[in-house]
Scaffold this motif. Structure first.
Motif, PDB file in Angstrom:
ATOM      1  N   ASP A  52      46.392  46.952  37.136  1.00 25.07           N
ATOM      2  CA  ASP A  52      46.451  48.301  37.697  1.00 25.07           C
ATOM      3  C   ASP A  52      47.544  48.434  38.753  1.00 25.07           C
ATOM      4  N   LEU A  53      47.738  47.379  39.558  1.00 26.34           N
ATOM      5  CA  LEU A  53      48.694  47.446  40.674  1.00 26.34           C
ATOM      6  C   LEU A  53      50.035  46.789  40.378  1.00 26.34           C
ATOM      7  N   GLY A  54      50.114  46.011  39.313  1.00 32.92           N
ATOM      8  CA  GLY A  54      51.351  45.301  39.019  1.00 32.92           C
ATOM      9  C   GLY A  54      51.536  44.072  39.899  1.00 32.92           C
ATOM     10  N   ILE A  55      50.455  43.494  40.357  1.00 29.60           N
ATOM     11  CA  ILE A  55      50.499  42.290  41.195  1.00 29.60           C
ATOM     12  C   ILE A  55      50.264  41.085  40.289  1.00 29.60           C
ATOM     13  N   THR A  56      51.172  40.129  40.326  1.00 29.66           N
ATOM     14  CA  THR A  56      51.071  38.979  39.428  1.00 29.66           C
ATOM     15  C   THR A  56      50.373  37.779  40.045  1.00 29.66           C
ATOM     16  N   PHE A 102      39.952  36.436  44.593  1.00 32.14           N
ATOM     17  CA  PHE A 102      38.673  36.764  43.956  1.00 32.14           C
ATOM     18  C   PHE A 102      37.657  35.643  44.128  1.00 32.14           C
ATOM     19  N   PRO A 103      36.378  36.009  44.313  1.00 31.89           N
ATOM     20  CA  PRO A 103      35.303  35.010  44.216  1.00 31.89           C
ATOM     21  C   PRO A 103      35.159  34.614  42.744  1.00 31.89           C
ATOM     22  N   PRO A 104      34.575  33.467  42.448  1.00 32.82           N
ATOM     23  CA  PRO A 104      34.510  32.984  41.062  1.00 32.82           C
ATOM     24  C   PRO A 104      33.986  33.988  40.039  1.00 32.82           C
ATOM     25  N   ARG A 105      32.969  34.733  40.359  1.00 32.61           N
ATOM     26  CA  ARG A 105      32.391  35.634  39.354  1.00 32.61           C
ATOM     27  C   ARG A 105      33.219  36.901  39.144  1.00 32.61           C
ATOM     28  N   PHE A 106      34.260  37.132  39.960  1.00 26.06           N
ATOM     29  CA  PHE A 106      35.077  38.336  39.852  1.00 26.06           C
ATOM     30  C   PHE A 106      36.483  38.087  39.294  1.00 26.06           C
ATOM     31  N   GLN A 107      36.695  36.991  38.605  1.00 28.41           N
ATOM     32  CA  GLN A 107      38.029  36.697  38.094  1.00 28.41           C
ATOM     33  C   GLN A 107      38.516  37.761  37.105  1.00 28.41           C
ATOM     34  N   ASP A 108      37.660  38.206  36.199  1.00 27.74           N
ATOM     35  CA  ASP A 108      38.068  39.233  35.228  1.00 27.74           C
ATOM     36  C   ASP A 108      38.434  40.536  35.942  1.00 27.74           C
ATOM     37  N   ALA A 109      37.672  40.888  36.973  1.00 33.97           N
ATOM     38  CA  ALA A 109      37.969  42.105  37.736  1.00 33.97           C
ATOM     39  C   ALA A 109      39.304  41.966  38.457  1.00 33.97           C
ATOM     40  N   ALA A 110      39.579  40.779  39.007  1.00 30.03           N
ATOM     41  CA  ALA A 110      40.850  40.553  39.701  1.00 30.03           C
ATOM     42  C   ALA A 110      42.034  40.691  38.744  1.00 30.03           C
ATOM     43  N   GLU A 111      41.869  40.204  37.550  1.00 30.50           N
ATOM     44  CA  GLU A 111      42.946  40.320  36.564  1.00 30.50           C
ATOM     45  C   GLU A 111      43.168  41.777  36.150  1.00 30.50           C
ATOM     46  N   ILE A 148      44.181  52.434  44.884  1.00 31.38           N
ATOM     47  CA  ILE A 148      43.132  51.637  44.231  1.00 31.38           C
ATOM     48  C   ILE A 148      41.876  52.491  44.022  1.00 31.38           C
ATOM     49  N   GLY A 149      41.489  53.249  45.035  1.00 39.06           N
ATOM     50  CA  GLY A 149      40.334  54.139  44.919  1.00 39.06           C
ATOM     51  C   GLY A 149      40.548  55.193  43.845  1.00 39.06           C
ATOM     52  N   GLY A 150      41.777  55.714  43.730  1.00 39.14           N
ATOM     53  CA  GLY A 150      42.101  56.698  42.702  1.00 39.14           C
ATOM     54  C   GLY A 150      41.972  56.137  41.294  1.00 39.14           C
ATOM     55  N   ALA A 151      42.104  54.819  41.156  1.00 36.08           N
ATOM     56  CA  ALA A 151      41.965  54.177  39.843  1.00 36.08           C
ATOM     57  C   ALA A 151      40.511  53.886  39.507  1.00 36.08           C
ATOM     58  N   GLY A 152      39.583  54.183  40.459  1.00 35.96           N
ATOM     59  CA  GLY A 152      38.163  54.019  40.176  1.00 35.96           C
ATOM     60  C   GLY A 152      37.498  52.832  40.857  1.00 35.96           C
ATOM     61  N   ARG A 178      35.186  49.276  36.966  1.00 40.36           N
ATOM     62  CA  ARG A 178      35.908  49.392  38.239  1.00 40.36           C
ATOM     63  C   ARG A 178      35.021  49.925  39.368  1.00 40.36           C
ATOM     64  N   GLY A 179      34.189  50.887  39.081  1.00 40.05           N
ATOM     65  CA  GLY A 179      33.353  51.500  40.106  1.00 40.05           C
ATOM     66  C   GLY A 179      32.270  50.587  40.657  1.00 40.05           C
ATOM     67  N   GLU A 180      32.041  49.442  40.011  1.00 43.77           N
ATOM     68  CA  GLU A 180      31.018  48.508  40.462  1.00 43.77           C
ATOM     69  C   GLU A 180      31.584  47.332  41.254  1.00 43.77           C
ATOM     70  N   VAL A 181      32.897  47.305  41.434  1.00 49.40           N
ATOM     71  CA  VAL A 181      33.546  46.185  42.129  1.00 49.40           C
ATOM     72  C   VAL A 181      34.119  46.684  43.448  1.00 49.40           C
TER      73      VAL A 181
END
Length: 182
Positions: free
Chosen positions: A155-159, A141-150, A117-121, A93-96
């Motif tokens: 974390d936020l409950g956004i579907t 999300f950009p293509p390489r960040f799909q796993d981070a977006a999921e 979001i910041g509180g979650a890291g 999380r801290g790298e995204v």
């Protein structure tokens, strides 16, 4: 008078002849018939040339493997290491980087969500208003960040998670909040 060719091929038609027995053969009355006979001959040659015989003349033999047994599979350490490399590393999380935007009439929605979001890291780069129409709260999300977006969606409950589009940044996640998130 049509051009006649003498051919010794079984495909041609046989015509009666007044020649001697040594002179007899098949007579073809057109170049098309001659070309047809040549095509049949070439097909026969191609069949024998592509015959599955080995170079020494022996026929190729199909060998079937024995049925698999129930023995345990022992993996080579290098194979296991290759399998580990195929799985993507866990999201840190801290790298995204994450940008948060408000697309509702709720004052301060982006700011409070950015703090959460910041509180979650996650690395929040800022919050602002989004101008345009977004049908529902979405993480882009950009293509390489799909796993981070999921992961952020959990974390936020956004579907609703979708690929980023222009003018969104292609080096970070973009969260656009609508009134359904409040």
């Amino acid at each position: 008078m049509p051009l006649r060719h003498r051919v010794s091929v079984a495909v041609a038609e046989r015509r009666p002849s007044r020649r001697s027995g040594a002179d007899e053969g098949f007579v073809m009355s057109s170049p098309l018939a001659l070309m047809s006979a040549a095509a049949v001959l070439m097909a026969g040659v191609a069949f024998f040339v592509t015959d599955p015989a080995t170079p020494d003349g022996d026929q190729a033999v199909l060998v079937t493997a024995p049925a698999p047994t129930e023995a345990p599979v022992v993996l080579d350490p290098t194979t296991v290491e290759k399998e580990k490399k195929k799985t993507p590393p866990p999201v840190q999380r801290g790298e995204v980087y994450v940008s948060v935007y408000n697309n509702s009439n709720i004052t301060g929605l982006a700011g409070t969500t950015a703090s959460r979001i910041g509180g979650a890291g996650w690395q929040v780069t800022g919050s602002d208003n989004w101008y345009g129409t977004i049908p529902a709260t979405t993480i882009y999300f950009p293509p390489r960040f799909q796993d981070a977006a999921e992961l952020l969606s959990k974390d936020l409950g956004i579907t609703r998670v979708l690929p980023a589009v222009d003018p969104m940044s292609m080096d970070r996640l973009t969260v656009i909040l609508t009134s359904d998130f409040a």
